[in-house]
Design a protein around this motif. Sequence first.
Motif, PDB file in Angstrom:
ATOM      1  N   VAL A 178       3.882   7.540 -10.591  1.00 16.72           N
ATOM      2  CA  VAL A 178       5.034   6.840 -10.053  1.00 16.72           C
ATOM      3  C   VAL A 178       4.950   5.400 -10.542  1.00 16.72           C
ATOM      4  O   VAL A 178       3.937   4.731 -10.350  1.00 16.72           O
ATOM      5  CB  VAL A 178       5.054   6.870  -8.505  1.00 16.72           C
ATOM      6  N   SER A 179       6.007   4.946 -11.203  1.00 14.62           N
ATOM      7  CA  SER A 179       6.045   3.551 -11.649  1.00 14.62           C
ATOM      8  C   SER A 179       7.018   2.790 -10.761  1.00 14.62           C
ATOM      9  O   SER A 179       8.092   3.291 -10.414  1.00 14.62           O
ATOM     10  CB  SER A 179       6.459   3.455 -13.111  1.00 14.62           C
ATOM     11  N   ILE A 180       6.602   1.585 -10.384  1.00 13.53           N
ATOM     12  CA  ILE A 180       7.418   0.748  -9.503  1.00 13.53           C
ATOM     13  C   ILE A 180       7.492  -0.641 -10.126  1.00 13.53           C
ATOM     14  O   ILE A 180       6.469  -1.253 -10.424  1.00 13.53           O
ATOM     15  CB  ILE A 180       6.810   0.662  -8.088  1.00 13.53           C
ATOM     16  N   LEU A 181       8.713  -1.106 -10.327  1.00 15.89           N
ATOM     17  CA  LEU A 181       8.954  -2.452 -10.824  1.00 15.89           C
ATOM     18  C   LEU A 181       9.731  -3.215  -9.770  1.00 15.89           C
ATOM     19  O   LEU A 181      10.759  -2.738  -9.280  1.00 15.89           O
ATOM     20  CB  LEU A 181       9.772  -2.420 -12.122  1.00 15.89           C
ATOM     21  N   ASP A 207       9.481   8.365 -11.665  1.00 14.67           N
ATOM     22  CA  ASP A 207       8.395   9.329 -11.505  1.00 14.67           C
ATOM     23  C   ASP A 207       8.512  10.453 -12.520  1.00 14.67           C
ATOM     24  O   ASP A 207       9.535  10.608 -13.171  1.00 14.67           O
ATOM     25  CB  ASP A 207       8.356   9.882 -10.074  1.00 14.67           C
ATOM     26  N   ASN A 208       7.435  11.209 -12.639  1.00 13.77           N
ATOM     27  CA  ASN A 208       7.428  12.383 -13.512  1.00 13.77           C
ATOM     28  C   ASN A 208       7.399  13.661 -12.678  1.00 13.77           C
ATOM     29  O   ASN A 208       6.839  14.662 -13.085  1.00 13.77           O
ATOM     30  CB  ASN A 208       6.243  12.330 -14.481  1.00 13.77           C
ATOM     31  N   GLY A 209       8.048  13.616 -11.516  1.00 12.03           N
ATOM     32  CA  GLY A 209       8.082  14.765 -10.616  1.00 12.03           C
ATOM     33  C   GLY A 209       9.022  15.855 -11.089  1.00 12.03           C
ATOM     34  O   GLY A 209       9.440  15.894 -12.246  1.00 12.03           O
ATOM     35  N   CYS A 210       9.397  16.713 -10.164  1.00 12.63           N
ATOM     36  CA  CYS A 210      10.183  17.904 -10.510  1.00 12.63           C
ATOM     37  C   CYS A 210      11.619  17.583 -10.910  1.00 12.63           C
ATOM     38  O   CYS A 210      12.285  18.411 -11.520  1.00 12.63           O
ATOM     39  CB  CYS A 210      10.171  18.901  -9.360  1.00 12.63           C
TER      40      CYS A 210
END
Length: 185
Positions: A24-27, A43-46
Amino acid sequence: MLPEISLNILDVAENSTRAKATLVSILVEADTAGDLLKVVIGDNGCGMTKEQIDHVTDPFFTTRTTRKVGLGVPFFKYAAESTGGSFSIESQPGTGTTVTAVFVLSHIDRMPLGDISSTIHTLIVYHPDTDFCYTYRYNGREFTLDTRQFREILGDVPFDTPEVSAYIMDYLTENKTDTDNGAVY
């Protein structure tokens, strides 16, 4: 509505972990000259289908079976747009999701950022199987905390070990202050 932007970030990032994201990336980016506060959570989720994206801002739509409403994303959207800002979601099944909220920084209806350092700390410590890449920018200055780098150094030592948890919190707090000189917004 959640009283702080950091709590909206927590809610969306929690959605990412439920979507089985491993990263998860947060900026969080404040630009006082441009009068903008931008938050991007990816994110790289579903991921989501087009139908899910079309309905995700409806408070009476949720994919969760434990409750019948999902207020987090609709409130986040409302919070951004009520300041004259914008809100968008991009997603594809199997690829992940990116949520972007832009706030007009000086708008009277913009809620405060809140304790972003504690929010990021909570996500890291309570989601040991998820990596987080957090970038904080303030007027062109920035720092990044990437848990993948921490894992390389720590090996098998978990993030919720008291000394590691305290270090992460100190790292976040000190670097935020160094980046924004203690600005409160």
